[in-house]
Design an enzyme around this catalytic site. Structure first.
Site, PDB file in Angstrom:
ATOM      1  NE  ARG A  46      -4.346  -1.246   0.225  1.00 51.30           N
ATOM      2  CZ  ARG A  46      -4.545  -2.315  -0.548  1.00 51.30           C
ATOM      3  NH1 ARG A  46      -3.624  -2.691  -1.411  1.00 51.30           N
ATOM      4  NH2 ARG A  46      -5.679  -2.997  -0.478  1.00 51.30           N
ATOM      5  CD  GLU A  64      -2.877   3.298  -5.319  1.00 45.23           C
ATOM      6  OE1 GLU A  64      -3.950   2.767  -5.669  1.00 45.23           O
ATOM      7  OE2 GLU A  64      -1.936   2.676  -4.824  1.00 45.23           O
ATOM      8  CG  HIS A  78      -3.236  -0.794  -6.781  1.00 46.29           C
ATOM      9  ND1 HIS A  78      -3.614  -0.093  -5.658  1.00 46.29           N
ATOM     10  CD2 HIS A  78      -3.190  -2.099  -6.386  1.00 46.29           C
ATOM     11  CE1 HIS A  78      -3.802  -0.934  -4.644  1.00 46.29           C
ATOM     12  NE2 HIS A  78      -3.541  -2.161  -5.067  1.00 46.29           N
TER      13      HIS A  78
HETATM   14  C1  GLV Z   1      -5.071  -5.222  -3.589  1.00 44.63           C
HETATM   15  O1  GLV Z   1      -4.370  -4.262  -3.502  1.00 44.63           O
HETATM   16  C2  GLV Z   1      -5.730  -5.858  -2.509  1.00 44.63           C
HETATM   17  O2  GLV Z   1      -5.584  -5.442  -1.338  1.00 44.63           O
HETATM   18  O3  GLV Z   1      -6.473  -6.810  -2.771  1.00 44.63           O
END
Ligand code: GLV
Length: 326
Positions: free
Chosen positions: A240, A269, A287
């Site tokens: 993250r 983001e 991402h």
């Molecule tokens: C993706 O980033 C998730 O947390 O599934």
């Protein structure tokens, strides 16, 4: 059938999951390919029994309060930092996530970024496309070795372990730092060695982040941490964005405190620190960690099952807040 639960879905899921969800609920969903605003989500949850949401939806106390019939919040993600879990627990609303099914694709993505950053694949791609490539050169786009290098894993949960397993093929020295240390047997099975965060940062050629985002891990990697890293080091983040202080990362890359980065996630983001997109020594992905057809379908099915199970009065398999049942 009016006894089916009313589910509000914030954005369309893969087709198989949609079919499953439509068959088991009275479904209302956002048919546009965009994130909903908070007001739209509030509107959507007003008379819903279940909310099926995404990591891009911030589900705060106000939204949970508006969903006075809500029996479940099912997140289509393994991370759940986008949900005010404390508020959901207070309101006795189970929150669910999708662990396990995205482990391998996220670990693969970590390696894609690591290898691209190390071997300058995207940079080379830009050179070839530019039409200015003048042919092979002995000193052209020299990268860093992966085989035999030291990989430092910050966090060794499901995804960190899958990254470690892949590192075996590259005969790397793998160090890890984690809240809890593994048993000696598991350490030797995975070929990993425990280190303090400080030692791991100082000794690693590649540092890859695999902790969950919470108040304890926000800006876990900041100016002080970059200071301890090797000037040749490369940082990879597929976890993250806010775990890494993005401004400090830019400063570290600019001042040569570290040499490269591969990022799949960002602090705010879809925005990013503008300097990042100007840097050739940074690989930027939007991402994509879990973005394969197979994985997104498994995530969708799991999120749908979690949602429908709670609505049917059963305890879900992937429960984030067991205290909601206390
Ligand atoms: C993706 O980033 C998730 O947390 O599934």
């Amino acid at each position: 059938m009016n006894d089916l639960p009313r589910i509000f879905l914030t954005r369309e899921l893969p087709p198989k999951s949609m079919t499953k969800l439509q068959a088991g609920s009275r479904l209302v969903f956002n048919q546009e390919d965009r994130c909903l605003t908070k007001t739209e989500i509030i509107q959507g949850v007003r008379d819903a029994d279940g909310l099926l949401c995404l990591l891009t939806d911030t589900i705060d106390d106000e939204i949970l309060a508006a969903g006075s019939n809500l029996k479940v919040v099912s997140n289509f993600a393994v991370g759940f930092n986008n949900i005010d879990v404390a508020s959901a627990t207070r309101r006795k609303i189970p929150v669910t996530n999708t662990p396990g099914v995205l482990t391998d694709s996220t670990a693969d993505m970590t390696w894609a970024l690591l290898m691209d950053a190390a071997r300058r694949v995207s940079e080379g791609d830009r050179l070839v496309r530019s039409g200015t490539w003048s042919g092979w050169g002995p000193l052209q786009l020299l990268g860093a070795d992966i085989s035999g290098a030291t990989l430092g894993l910050v966090g060794l949960g499901r995804i960190g372990k899958a990254v470690a397993r892949r590192a075996m093929g590259f005969e790397m020295n793998v160090k890890y730092w984690n809240r809890t240390r593994l048993s000696t047997e598991e350490e030797s099975r995975l070929g990993v060695e425990y280190a303090s965060l400080k030692d791991l940062l100082a000794e690693s050629d590649y540092v890859s982040v695999h902790v969950a985002l919470n108040e304890a891990t926000r800006h876990l990697i900041g100016a002080g941490e970059f200071e301890s890293m090797k000037p040749t080091a490369c940082l990879i983040n597929t976890a993250r964005g806010p775990i890494v202080d993005e401004k400090a990362l830019v400063a570290a890359l600019q001042s040569g405190k570290i040499s490269r980065a591969g990022l799949d996630v960002y602090e705010r983001e879809p925005s990013l620190e503008p300097e990042l997109s100007e840097m050739d020594n940074v690989v930027l992905a939007p991402h994509l960690g879990s973005a394969t057809i197979g994985t997104r379908t498994k995530m969708g099915n799991m999120a749908v099952e979690n949602c429908l199970m709670v609505c049917a009065g059963d305890r879900p398999v992937n429960l984030v807040n067991p205290d909601a049942y206390v």
